[in-house]
Design a protein around this motif. Structure first.
Motif, PDB file in Angstrom:
ATOM      1  N   TYR A  40       0.521  -1.344  -0.064  1.00  0.00           N
ATOM      2  CA  TYR A  40       0.245   0.354   0.447  1.00  0.00           C
ATOM      3  C   TYR A  40       0.799   1.123   0.130  1.00  0.00           C
ATOM      4  O   TYR A  40       0.291   2.294  -0.258  1.00  0.00           O
ATOM      5  CB  TYR A  40      -0.469  -0.027   0.875  1.00  0.00           C
ATOM      6  N   PRO A  41       2.141   1.471   1.002  1.00  0.00           N
ATOM      7  CA  PRO A  41       2.767   2.468   0.583  1.00  0.00           C
ATOM      8  C   PRO A  41       3.079   2.989  -0.473  1.00  0.00           C
ATOM      9  O   PRO A  41       3.321   4.005  -0.958  1.00  0.00           O
ATOM     10  CB  PRO A  41       3.194   2.706   1.612  1.00  0.00           C
ATOM     11  N   ILE A  42       3.644   2.187  -1.453  1.00  0.00           N
ATOM     12  CA  ILE A  42       4.400   2.384  -2.107  1.00  0.00           C
ATOM     13  C   ILE A  42       3.698   2.438  -3.398  1.00  0.00           C
ATOM     14  O   ILE A  42       3.385   3.805  -3.922  1.00  0.00           O
ATOM     15  CB  ILE A  42       4.767   0.826  -2.712  1.00  0.00           C
ATOM     16  N   VAL A  43       2.125   1.728  -3.483  1.00  0.00           N
ATOM     17  CA  VAL A  43       1.437   2.437  -4.497  1.00  0.00           C
ATOM     18  C   VAL A  43       0.621   4.200  -4.264  1.00  0.00           C
ATOM     19  O   VAL A  43       0.545   4.727  -5.441  1.00  0.00           O
ATOM     20  CB  VAL A  43      -0.017   1.437  -4.297  1.00  0.00           C
ATOM     21  N   ILE A  44       0.433   4.117  -2.697  1.00  0.00           N
ATOM     22  CA  ILE A  44       0.431   5.759  -2.797  1.00  0.00           C
ATOM     23  C   ILE A  44       1.642   6.279  -2.625  1.00  0.00           C
ATOM     24  O   ILE A  44       1.340   8.210  -3.372  1.00  0.00           O
ATOM     25  CB  ILE A  44       0.668   5.347  -0.980  1.00  0.00           C
ATOM     26  N   ILE A  45       2.971   6.452  -2.600  1.00  0.00           N
ATOM     27  CA  ILE A  45       4.218   7.158  -3.680  1.00  0.00           C
ATOM     28  C   ILE A  45       3.899   7.165  -5.006  1.00  0.00           C
ATOM     29  O   ILE A  45       3.492   8.314  -5.657  1.00  0.00           O
ATOM     30  CB  ILE A  45       5.558   5.747  -3.255  1.00  0.00           C
ATOM     31  N   PHE A  46       3.563   6.183  -5.725  1.00  0.00           N
ATOM     32  CA  PHE A  46       3.279   5.936  -7.009  1.00  0.00           C
ATOM     33  C   PHE A  46       2.031   7.085  -7.512  1.00  0.00           C
ATOM     34  O   PHE A  46       1.810   7.829  -8.544  1.00  0.00           O
ATOM     35  CB  PHE A  46       2.511   5.014  -7.313  1.00  0.00           C
ATOM     36  N   VAL A  47       1.337   7.432  -6.797  1.00  0.00           N
ATOM     37  CA  VAL A  47      -0.384   7.663  -6.753  1.00  0.00           C
ATOM     38  C   VAL A  47       0.144   9.836  -6.297  1.00  0.00           C
ATOM     39  O   VAL A  47      -0.013  10.636  -7.004  1.00  0.00           O
ATOM     40  CB  VAL A  47      -1.576   7.394  -5.788  1.00  0.00           C
ATOM     41  N   ILE A  48       0.365   9.991  -5.124  1.00  0.00           N
ATOM     42  CA  ILE A  48       1.496  11.077  -5.050  1.00  0.00           C
ATOM     43  C   ILE A  48       2.428  11.697  -5.579  1.00  0.00           C
ATOM     44  O   ILE A  48       2.830  12.570  -6.334  1.00  0.00           O
ATOM     45  CB  ILE A  48       1.402  10.969  -3.515  1.00  0.00           C
ATOM     46  N   ASP A  49       3.199  11.022  -5.844  1.00  0.00           N
ATOM     47  CA  ASP A  49       4.732  11.853  -6.659  1.00  0.00           C
ATOM     48  C   ASP A  49       4.468  11.165  -8.176  1.00  0.00           C
ATOM     49  O   ASP A  49       4.155  10.224  -8.567  1.00  0.00           O
ATOM     50  CB  ASP A  49       5.717  11.196  -5.911  1.00  0.00           C
ATOM     51  N   ASP A  50       4.994  12.387  -8.357  1.00  0.00           N
ATOM     52  CA  ASP A  50       4.690  12.288 -10.503  1.00  0.00           C
ATOM     53  C   ASP A  50       6.742  12.382 -11.071  1.00  0.00           C
ATOM     54  O   ASP A  50       6.557  11.796 -11.625  1.00  0.00           O
ATOM     55  CB  ASP A  50       4.169  13.493 -10.884  1.00  0.00           C
ATOM     56  N   GLU A  52       9.655   9.414 -11.803  1.00  0.00           N
ATOM     57  CA  GLU A  52       9.433   8.321 -11.892  1.00  0.00           C
ATOM     58  C   GLU A  52      10.754   7.126 -11.525  1.00  0.00           C
ATOM     59  O   GLU A  52      11.220   8.542 -10.918  1.00  0.00           O
ATOM     60  CB  GLU A  52      10.726   8.436 -13.410  1.00  0.00           C
ATOM     61  N   ILE A  53       9.964   6.106 -11.314  1.00  0.00           N
ATOM     62  CA  ILE A  53      11.248   4.884 -10.494  1.00  0.00           C
ATOM     63  C   ILE A  53      12.320   5.141 -10.831  1.00  0.00           C
ATOM     64  O   ILE A  53      13.174   5.464  -9.536  1.00  0.00           O
ATOM     65  CB  ILE A  53      10.509   3.442 -10.928  1.00  0.00           C
ATOM     66  N   VAL A  54      13.233   5.477 -11.966  1.00  0.00           N
ATOM     67  CA  VAL A  54      14.200   4.910 -12.083  1.00  0.00           C
ATOM     68  C   VAL A  54      14.987   6.590 -11.239  1.00  0.00           C
ATOM     69  O   VAL A  54      16.177   6.587 -11.020  1.00  0.00           O
ATOM     70  CB  VAL A  54      14.468   5.946 -13.605  1.00  0.00           C
ATOM     71  N   GLU A  55      14.350   7.467 -11.106  1.00  0.00           N
ATOM     72  CA  GLU A  55      14.635   8.742 -10.955  1.00  0.00           C
ATOM     73  C   GLU A  55      15.655   9.103  -9.198  1.00  0.00           C
ATOM     74  O   GLU A  55      16.051   9.296  -8.704  1.00  0.00           O
ATOM     75  CB  GLU A  55      13.519  10.124 -10.593  1.00  0.00           C
ATOM     76  N   TYR A  56      14.614   7.452  -8.330  1.00  0.00           N
ATOM     77  CA  TYR A  56      14.801   7.400  -7.288  1.00  0.00           C
ATOM     78  C   TYR A  56      16.025   6.622  -6.963  1.00  0.00           C
ATOM     79  O   TYR A  56      17.004   6.747  -6.060  1.00  0.00           O
ATOM     80  CB  TYR A  56      14.140   6.372  -6.486  1.00  0.00           C
ATOM     81  N   PHE A  57      16.868   6.300  -8.309  1.00  0.00           N
ATOM     82  CA  PHE A  57      17.604   6.133  -7.993  1.00  0.00           C
ATOM     83  C   PHE A  57      19.189   6.088  -9.034  1.00  0.00           C
ATOM     84  O   PHE A  57      20.268   6.512  -8.254  1.00  0.00           O
ATOM     85  CB  PHE A  57      17.651   4.331  -8.744  1.00  0.00           C
TER      86      PHE A  57
END
Length: 107
Positions: A40-50, A52-57
């Protein structure tokens, strides 16, 4: 657009039931009781934040600071709605655990 109390109550109920149902189905299929509470927290991060996943790395400090800024600027109504989804995910785990303790075998 005005956000009334009725919209808030319907949204809270919708998120609660939606994530309870998704969590219940995932628990039956994967036999992992708390899977939705962790997802659930991962899903919420996808919803809230714009971001991309790659940018977190690639740029973690910039990405996490943008995520923190988005989290801190949420309206109280949005926080209540998102927390109701988390409660639904936790309730699905508790329900599945209770059913298994009483002898029901799901798949």
């Amino acid at each position: 657009m005005h956000f009334t109390i009725l919209h808030l109550l319907i949204s809270i109920l919708l998120f609660l039931v939606l994530f309870f149902g998704i969590g219940f189905i995932l628990n039956m299929l994967l036999r992992m009781t708390w899977i939705m509470a962790f997802i659930y927290p991962i899903v919420i991060i996808f919803v809230i934040d714009d971001v991309e996943i790659v940018e977190y790395f690639r740029q973690p400090s910039k990405s996490f600071s943008a995520l923190w800024e988005n989290l801190t600027t949420l309206a109280p109504a949005d926080i209540m709605i998102l927390l109701s989804g988390l409660i639904g995910a936790i309730l699905s785990g508790l329900t599945m655990k209770l059913l298994r303790q009483r002898g029901y075998r799901m798949f």
